[in-house]
Design an enzyme around this catalytic site. Structure first.
Site, PDB file in Angstrom:
ATOM      1  N   ASP A   1      28.058 -65.954   0.051  1.00 11.22           N
ATOM      2  CA  ASP A   1      27.036 -65.299  -1.120  1.00 11.22           C
ATOM      3  C   ASP A   1      26.528 -63.960  -0.448  1.00 11.22           C
ATOM      4  OD1 ASP A   1      26.291 -64.728  -3.695  1.00 11.22           O
ATOM      5  OD2 ASP A   1      24.514 -65.903  -3.384  1.00 11.22           O
TER       6      ASP A   1
ATOM      7  N   GLU B   1      14.439 -60.470 -12.916  1.00  9.09           N
ATOM      8  CA  GLU B   1      13.557 -60.256 -14.287  1.00  9.09           C
ATOM      9  C   GLU B   1      12.065 -60.204 -14.005  1.00  9.09           C
ATOM     10  OE1 GLU B   1      13.465 -63.429 -16.882  1.00  9.09           O
ATOM     11  OE2 GLU B   1      14.870 -61.839 -18.479  1.00  9.09           O
TER      12      GLU B   1
ATOM     13  N   PHE C   1      20.823 -64.589 -22.228  1.00  9.65           N
ATOM     14  CA  PHE C   1      21.947 -64.193 -20.973  1.00  9.65           C
ATOM     15  C   PHE C   1      22.638 -65.414 -20.707  1.00  9.65           C
ATOM     16  CE2 PHE C   1      22.882 -64.329 -16.806  1.00  9.65           C
ATOM     17  CZ  PHE C   1      23.567 -63.007 -16.477  1.00  9.65           C
TER      18      PHE C   1
ATOM     19  N   THR D   1      30.747 -62.045  -3.882  1.00  2.37           N
ATOM     20  CA  THR D   1      29.526 -61.791  -4.631  1.00  2.37           C
ATOM     21  C   THR D   1      29.820 -61.050  -6.105  1.00  2.37           C
ATOM     22  OG1 THR D   1      27.667 -60.310  -4.643  1.00  2.37           O
ATOM     23  CG2 THR D   1      29.538 -59.561  -3.896  1.00  2.37           C
TER      24      THR D   1
END
Length: 1188
Positions: free
Chosen positions: A395, A483, A524, A661
């Protein structure tokens, strides 16, 4: 294993009535008692034995034991089998009992926790185990949730409560839950005692983020969602008290439903061992058949002559039946030794793997002091597989990068902005926040409408929780670092998020408190890739604010935004090129009529009992159209320490690294260059971005145009010259993974040095891993830090979790874990390589010593009339693998190493033999077997030839059975002990104690077994009193043992010397170089002391100090690693190159440089002398390694 306490039937739906145990009990729901233990005092012995005899090896042992009880076919006592069988069963039983004891202890601790349960109108303390479905429970602050509860009411306004879900999903940030409004007022126990609502919901399942149900109360129904649930394992935070209705209890809770077994992973050596074990069994059966045929011939031709005084025992009446019994006798003799060895093998392998796991856990070089986290081997079955990895799937965010976000750049109304001191402007600013553009701050100060709206969106469109510790001291709890960074940015520019309720959001805008009415949150998810909020400002205007990925948000803009969208898109591309994470921001004004119409449709979708998620998604899609673009944000996520160096070293070890990714292509490409996966020296970087099957196929074939081989050919890698990189988008990858194109994609991607897959989903990550496992015979490793990496981690042969900013879900699903990506090189190149090396050496020696032991009986069969008589006494047979030879090979398997850890990191090419599986394969196995058979021939025929003619000093012949047995057994123990000394490359105190101690044990036990004391106690068991003492006092016996040892060992030494002389491996060269360094270091110590600070030793290399300069300059490291490989290319690299058939740079060394190779170690420049001198150094290295 989880055992259900009560009978649980397959449920279609669950019905729960509050405060009505009698009604709920008729459904026979599980109680809240958790039982993870497997046994109790009564069931332990029968159940554990039953489980152990499920193993074929143990059952076969039992079968052999039964055969040994038949006197007509057994020449061995029953205890030769029962002792190792009982030992293995006992050890396993003790381990299982210990594990189960701790399970009982853990279960008791959890089940006896106290909880307040509402019973007949009063709160009573009850143990968790006594809680039932339908009970109402009171929770207080900082208490664990006892079961899966429907939140009824809370001490907080509007029925809110805050929970921490770290034990459930690894996320440490607080989450908010809210009761439905109709029950939020039932805060008093008296009111709750009269509550008789009925919940109809889904059956127990393991979906943590989903709950669908309906509450029926007072002739009305109310929709229930996951936001109304408190799950077992959560902790109540910042809430004085709350009440909940038990919906799922005990094994039905989502926590326990997610406690299923992880997919069992086996190493390639394990799979090979299963095949070899079957071959060995077949080989031994064939030997039994040969000896049985020999018995039939002997009985017919010779045995019949002795019938008068050696008659067959009943019921034998002919030579064929006698041969049949002889076959089973040899099956017992040969397979008893083999199966005992196999049991010891299994036990030893587990001990070795456990030791390797502890070495990983104890490695201080893999300890992160910043987060106080050590490396952890969460499994003991895959250690040697770490030494064979060819593909790493990584990742990006949180794995290669730090996942600590900072607001770096932004674009507002077509203007891009990109260290300010915020304190004079805003006293509520975060002191750690930095942003490099004064013009943006001026734009905020002068009251630019677009700028204010931009930061207003950031302060409102989120799910962050705020906690104000003191006046002006705000702490934000965000579900993601992105966020949190955006809300912090808005805070510093004057738009401060202060608090929220279910229906309001309170902010401070430019010093003025403002409260917005929160009308809806459009949350989301991975499919939407965006979130929106709909708020009403104090003036009554309704506005939708949306932020999300540019790929989904820009296509939902109003057409009038085209010019602004083009400018913003250019800015987004610039930000992505800098390696920044981007989001687009937009808004939409709504009239009261639009809001009312949409609110009604949203309410219907929210209350739907079927296809609720699809209906909500359609409602969200309806309102998120024709939005107005505000701008874009760019967040920086810096690389972790040591990532470029780690990737460079792993690449030198011929390990291919693929990055998978979800980020934009430009961001991923930039990170690829930053971490040196992509370089300017590459021949070409191919980008696959087609939207159709045909376009993707065409782009893949364009890669192959650089080689002369057709794209479907399996020789593609060998025919493409140069270094290439492949970058593919998620939509293109979806086509590439289709059945008719997957092979072409795999061949093309594997021909490239680096592969980056962008915008991929968690499922696509797993599919890519499975694709490589399917088409390439290679070991794969997946590494990640988030929940979206779990499927990839579980799919790979080896899963590594990084304990980072996204919780510990990836760690919980992994096989190994640590806190920094840079530790991966030490895990593979040091621990993995050593584990593979040790396991291979252990297995080779183990098979050798057991075939040397077993095959002696085969040769003896030709001299004992094929009567199934054993060479050794039964006690030696029992103790050979358990006592005499088990500990030295165990020490070698745990502690051995060919080169130190610093050299393993300095010379990554040392890793390649593991990838090619060169140290233990079918060829090496047959070599070990051949050596064992040769040793058995020597150990039988040399004593037989010598003792048949030898006499004692008084003229008495030595040719008796017991003298021969003692001589052969002693020679065997000494030969295998000398062999383990030759095989051991790294000596410790434990090795010395085990080797010499085992020899001492042998002589001590042998003398004791032939003593007068044991004969007096057990006269029927110990017949040969004094045989060992009298035999070992004869000089001719010791000369025979010495001769047999020399004949066994000298060819091995000669072969190894020739191999080192003609075809040394790279590890031999490295050890030779190390010895030269050690000899040179002393005389040069004074002269080099002044330059010690600049010398790059192996120790500094392992600690990553100055390593970046080594990688980028290509001087020290490449010369040290590759120049040495160049020198060895005539001898060692050739066999790797032949297998790989690839063009390595060190293959082009001119012939005139083969005799002189420069090896640089920091400030020390050494010249390896003429090749003859080099050979002498290598040979001396072997003997030196015995006492290093």
């Amino acid at each position: 294993m989880i055992h259900f306490v009560s009978f649980v039937s397959v449920e279609e739906e669950r019905r729960v009535r509050a405060n009505d145990r009698e009604y709920n009990e008729k459904f026979q729901y599980a109680s809240n008692c958790i039982v993870t233990s497997k046994y109790n005092i009564i069931t332990f012995l029968p159940v554990n034995l039953f489980e152990q005899f499920q193993e074929v090896a143990n059952t076969y042992f039992l079968f052999l034991l039964i055969l040994q009880l038949i006197p007509q076919i057994s020449s061995l006592s029953w205890f030769t089998t029962i002792v190792p069988l009982a030992l293995v069963l006992s050890i396993t039983a003790v381990k299982d009992a210990t594990d189960d004891y701790f399970r009982h202890k853990s279960d008791s601790q959890v089940n006896n926790r106290q909880s307040q349960v509402l019973i007949r109108g009063y709160l009573q303390n009850e143990k968790w185990m006594n809680v039932r479905v339908g009970d109402i429970i009171k929770l207080e602050n900082n208490q664990f949730v006892a079961a899966d509860l429907l939140l009824l009411s809370s001490s907080e306004p509007h029925g809110l409560c805050y929970i921490e879900t770290a034990e459930l999903d690894g996320e440490t940030n607080m989450k908010v839950r809210q009761s439905i409004s109709v029950t939020a007022e039932l805060g008093d126990p008296n009111n709750l005692a009269s509550f008789n609502g009925e919940v109809v919901c889904e059956p127990p399942n393991n979906k943590l983020d989903r709950f669908c149900g309906t509450l029926y109360w007072r002739d009305k129904k109310y929709t229930l969602t996951n936001q109304n649930m408190l799950l077992r394992g959560c902790v109540l935070r910042n809430t004085e008290a709350c009440y909940g209705l038990v919906i799922f209890a005990g094994p039905d809770t989502k926590l326990m439903q997610n406690s299923g077994r992880t997919k069992f992973k086996r190493t390639s050596i394990d799979r090979l061992m299963n095949t070899l074990v079957l071959w060995i069994f077949g080989f031994l059966v064939c030997m039994g058949v040969i000896l049985a045929v020999g018995n039939a011939v002997w009985e017919r031709e010779v045995g019949s002559l002795f019938q008068s005084y050696l008659p067959w025992n009943p019921p034998v009446d002919n030579f064929l039946f006698n041969a049949f019994l002889s076959f089973w006798s040899y099956v017992i003799i040969l397979n008893t030794r083999f199966d005992k060895a196999r049991v010891i093998l299994i036990s030893s392998v587990e001990v070795i793997r456990l030791g390797h796991s502890y070495f990983i856990n104890w490695d201080q070089h893999m300890f992160c002091s910043q987060c106080n986290t050590a490396a952890e081997a969460r499994t003991t079955t895959l250690n040697e597989e770490l030494g064979q990895v060819e593909y790493i799937f990584s990742d990006k965010t949180g794995t290669l990068t730090q996942n600590i976000m900072s607001f770096n750049k932004c674009s507002i109304n077509g203007q891009t902005y990109g260290k300010l001191d915020f304190t004079p402007f805003n006293p509520l600013a975060d002191p750690d926040f930095c942003f490099c553009d004064d013009s943006l701050l001026e734009s905020v100060k002068v009251g630019d409408a677009h700028t204010h709206e931009f930061f207003r969106l950031l302060s409102l469109c989120h799910t962050v929780m705020s906690e104000e510790l003191s006046e002006g001291e705000l702490v934000y709890k965000a579900q993601s670092p992105d966020e949190g960074a955006l809300v912090t940015a808005a805070r510093n520019f004057g738009f401060v998020f202060r608090s929220r309720t279910p229906g309001t959001i309170t902010t401070t805008e430019m010093g003025r408190p403002v409260t917005y009415t929160l009308l809806a949150i459009l949350d989301f998810n991975n499919i939407r890739k965006r979130m929106s909020v709909i708020v009403r400002n104090p003036e009554g205007r309704i506005r939708l604010y949306c932020k999300g990925a540019d790929t989904v948000l820009l296509e939902r803009l109003h057409p009038c935004n085209q010019e602004l969208m083009n400018i913003t898109s250019d800015h987004l591309n610039e930000y992505a090129a800098d390696g920044l994470r981007t989001l687009a921001l937009a808004y939409k004004d709504l009239s009261e009529e639009e809001w009312e119409i949409w609110s009604e449709s949203h309410s219907c979708a929210d209350k739907a009992t079927d296809y609720r998620e699809d209906r909500l998604a359609a409602a969200y899609e309806q309102i998120e159209q024709d939005m107005m673009l505000l701008g874009a944000t760019a967040i920086e996520d810096k690389l972790q320490e040591g990532v470029p160096e780690t990737i460079a070293v792993l690449s030198l070890a011929n390990i291919k690294i693929w990055v998978l990714t979800g980020d934009k292509q430009e961001t991923a490409v930039n990170i690829g260059y930053s971490c040196k996966m992509l370089t300017d020296d590459m021949t070409e970087v191919f980008i696959i971005s087609g939207h159709t099957v045909q376009s993707v196929r065409q782009e893949l074939r364009s890669v192959c145009s650089f080689g002369s081989t057709p794209p479907h050919s399996s020789n593609l890698m060998e025919n493409i010259s140069g270094e290439f990189a492949l970058i593919i988008n998620g939509h293109s990858l979806a086509h590439a993974l289709e059945a008719d194109m997957e092979l072409e994609f795999v061949l093309t991607a594997c021909a490239c040095k680096a592969v980056i897959c962008c915008r991929v989903t968690p499922l696509q990550k797993a599919l890519v891993v499975e694709l490589i496992k399917k088409h390439k015979r290679a070991v794969t490793l997946a590494i990640g830090d988030g929940a979206n990496d779990i499927s990839m981690i579980k799919s790979a042969h080896i899963g590594v979790g990084i304990s980072g900013q996204e919780g510990i879900q990836a760690v919980l699903a992994s096989d190994y874990s640590f806190s920094q990506f840079r530790f991966l090189q030490r895990l593979l190149l040091v621990h993995g390589r050593w584990s593979y090396l040790r396991m291979c050496r252990f297995l080779c020696y183990f098979f050798y010593k057991n075939f040397a032991f077993t095959m002696v009986h085969f040769w003896f069969g030709f001299f004992c009339g094929f009567s199934a008589q054993t060479v050794y006494d039964q006690y030696f047979i029992t103790l050979y693998n358990i006592v005499y030879t088990s500990l030295p090979v165990l020490a070698m398997g745990i502690f051995d190493q060919d080169v130190p850890d610093q050299r393993s990191l300095e010379y990554p090419k040392l890793y390649e033999p593991g990838q090619l599986n060169l140290l233990f394969n079918k060829k090496e196995f047959f070599i070990c077997i051949a050596q064992g058979i040769y040793t058995s021939v020597v150990l039988f025929f040399v004593p037989y030839a010598v003792l048949s003619e030898a006499t004692q000093s008084n003229g008495v012949p030595l040719a008796d059975y017991q003298t021969f047995a003692v001589t052969t057994a002693t020679a065997l123990v000494i030969v295998v002990s000398v062999q383990i000394c030759l095989d051991t490359g790294f000596w410790t105190v434990i090795n010395h104690v085990f080797v010499w101690g085992s020899l001492g044990f042998y002589f001590t036990i042998m003398v004791a077994l032939h003593s007068q004391t044991l004969f007096r106690i057990f006269p029927s068991q110990f017949h040969f009193v004094g045989s060992a003492q009298s035999t070992l006092l004869q000089p001719v016996v010791w000369l025979t043992i010495a001769l047999a040892t020399a004949i066994c060992i000298v060819p091995v030494l000669a072969f190894r010397f020739l191999k080192l002389d003609l075809k040394p491996q790279l590890s031999d060269t490295v050890r030779s170089t190390q010895l030269v360094r050690q000899k040179k270091r002393k005389p040069l110590e004074g002269r080099l002391g002044a330059r010690g600070g600049s010398r790059r030793s192996g120790y500094a290399f392992a600690h990553q100090e100055g390593f970046g300069e080594l990688i980028t300059s290509g001087k020290n490291m490449r010369l040290s690693s590759l120049a040495l490989a160049t020198f060895a290319s005539r001898h060692s690299s050739s066999w790797i190159d032949t297998l790989r058939r690839k063009k390595h740079i060190h293959c082009h060394t001119p012939p005139n440089r083969l005799c002189e190779t420069l090896v640089m170690d920091g400030g020390l420049l050494m010249k390896l002398w003429h090749i003859d001198c080099y050979k002498n150094k290598v040979l001396s290295c072997v003997f030196s390694s015995w006492y290093v």
